[in-house]
Design an enzyme around this catalytic site. Structure first.
Site, PDB file in Angstrom:
ATOM      1  CB  ILE A 144      -0.953   0.011   1.216  1.00  0.00           C
ATOM      2  CG1 ILE A 144      -1.874  -1.219   1.177  1.00  0.00           C
ATOM      3  CG2 ILE A 144      -1.795   1.288   1.240  1.00  0.00           C
ATOM      4  CD1 ILE A 144      -2.789  -1.274  -0.024  1.00  0.00           C
ATOM      5  N   GLY A 145       2.103   1.119   0.518  1.00  0.00           N
ATOM      6  CA  GLY A 145       3.032   2.252   0.499  1.00  0.00           C
ATOM      7  C   GLY A 145       3.443   2.758   1.858  1.00  0.00           C
ATOM      8  CB  THR A 154       8.338   1.438   2.794  1.00  0.00           C
ATOM      9  OG1 THR A 154       8.240   0.143   3.393  1.00  0.00           O
ATOM     10  CG2 THR A 154       9.801   1.852   2.748  1.00  0.00           C
ATOM     11  CE1 TYR A 155       8.403   8.082  -2.010  1.00  0.00           C
ATOM     12  CE2 TYR A 155       6.104   8.757  -1.931  1.00  0.00           C
ATOM     13  CZ  TYR A 155       7.404   8.968  -2.343  1.00  0.00           C
ATOM     14  OH  TYR A 155       7.707  10.081  -3.088  1.00  0.00           O
ATOM     15  CE  LYS A 159       9.133  -3.526   7.559  1.00  0.00           C
ATOM     16  NZ  LYS A 159       8.592  -3.126   6.250  1.00  0.00           N
ATOM     17  CB  SER A 168      10.164 -11.399   4.979  1.00  0.00           C
ATOM     18  OG  SER A 168       8.856 -10.950   4.678  1.00  0.00           O
ATOM     19  CD  GLU A 225       7.907   0.354   6.640  1.00  0.00           C
ATOM     20  OE1 GLU A 225       7.431  -0.253   5.666  1.00  0.00           O
ATOM     21  OE2 GLU A 225       9.019   0.908   6.620  1.00  0.00           O
ATOM     22  N   GLY A 226       5.549  -1.115  10.362  1.00  0.00           N
ATOM     23  CA  GLY A 226       5.101  -2.488  10.484  1.00  0.00           C
ATOM     24  C   GLY A 226       5.460  -3.328   9.270  1.00  0.00           C
ATOM     25  CB  SER A 227       5.913  -6.738   8.646  1.00  0.00           C
ATOM     26  OG  SER A 227       7.100  -6.396   9.320  1.00  0.00           O
TER      27      SER A 227
END
Length: 226
Positions: free
Chosen positions: A14-15, A17-18, A38, A42, A112-114
């Protein structure tokens, strides 16, 4: 005291990371000492080639790469399966210790999640750890990243309702891949009505800055206890 926020999303790719990179960059542009962390990732061969490496470079944090991430799995599958295949199970104790180290170097930390919020990180006889367990262990609020387009109302409502049921505070919602058409403008309205959570910003393809005020930025990091 360090203030932090956990960036999750309505699904994979979905974005988040950005958006995490834009958020850290915006904080630092305002002179706020903001870092990144984070817990589990993976599908990358190295930290430099990973999401964590991207955020570090894009936001110009110049953070020690070893502090960006606790677990890096090369296998591009769900973390719980990658951990099993690679023989390196996730430990909440390590994650909490690593996060604390990052907090020692910054005033604000974006975690940030995964994948989406219902992402298994470890699932074996000794422990069962979901992404939400990290949020609770680190005592963080969540910022939800959602796509701006078709189907986002359902996905965003389901994600926010899940977080509320788990008594996790939601700081706000950011919509990604925004073009500004009538449907997307209506999506903003309906998401806010149905979730009771504000859409704080909309990010277009290629945006290099987050269009959000300093006060709203700081509010994202405030945690409310149920």
């Amino acid at each position: 005291m360090v203030e932090g926020v956990f960036v999750t999303a309505t699904g994979t790719d979905i974005g988040k990371t950005y958006i995490s990179a834009l958020l850290v960059k915006a904080m630092r542009q305002h002179g706020l000492h903001c870092g990144y962390y984070k817990a589990v990732l993976s599908g990358a061969r190295s930290i430099h080639e990973s999401d964590a490496g991207f955020v570090n470079e894009f936001a110009q944090i110049d953070q020690e790469k070893e502090s960006l991430l606790s677990y890096l799995y090369k296998t591009p599958v769900s973390p719980h399966l990658a951990a099993k295949l690679e023989g390196n199970p996730v430990s909440l104790r390590k994650i909490k210790a690593d996060y604390k180290k990052v907090c020692c170097s910054f005033d604000y930390v974006v975690t940030e999640g995964s994948g989406g919020i219902v992402c298994p990180l470890r699932w074996d006889e000794e422990a069962q750890i979901l992404l939400e367990d990290i949020v609770k262990a680190l005592s963080l609020s969540c910022l939800v990243v959602a796509d701006a387009g078709l189907g986002t109302i359902n996905a965003t409502v389901l994600t926010t309702e899940y977080l509320k049921q788990r008594q996790i505070h939601i700081s706000g919602i950011i919509l990604n891949h925004y073009t500004g058409n009538e449907m997307e403008r209506n999506n903003i309205k309906m998401i806010e009505i149905l979730t009771g959570v504000p859409v704080l910003a909309c990010v277009k393809e290629g945006d290099v800055n987050l269009n959000i005020s300093l006060n709203k930025l700081k509010d994202i990091f405030k945690r409310e206890v149920f």
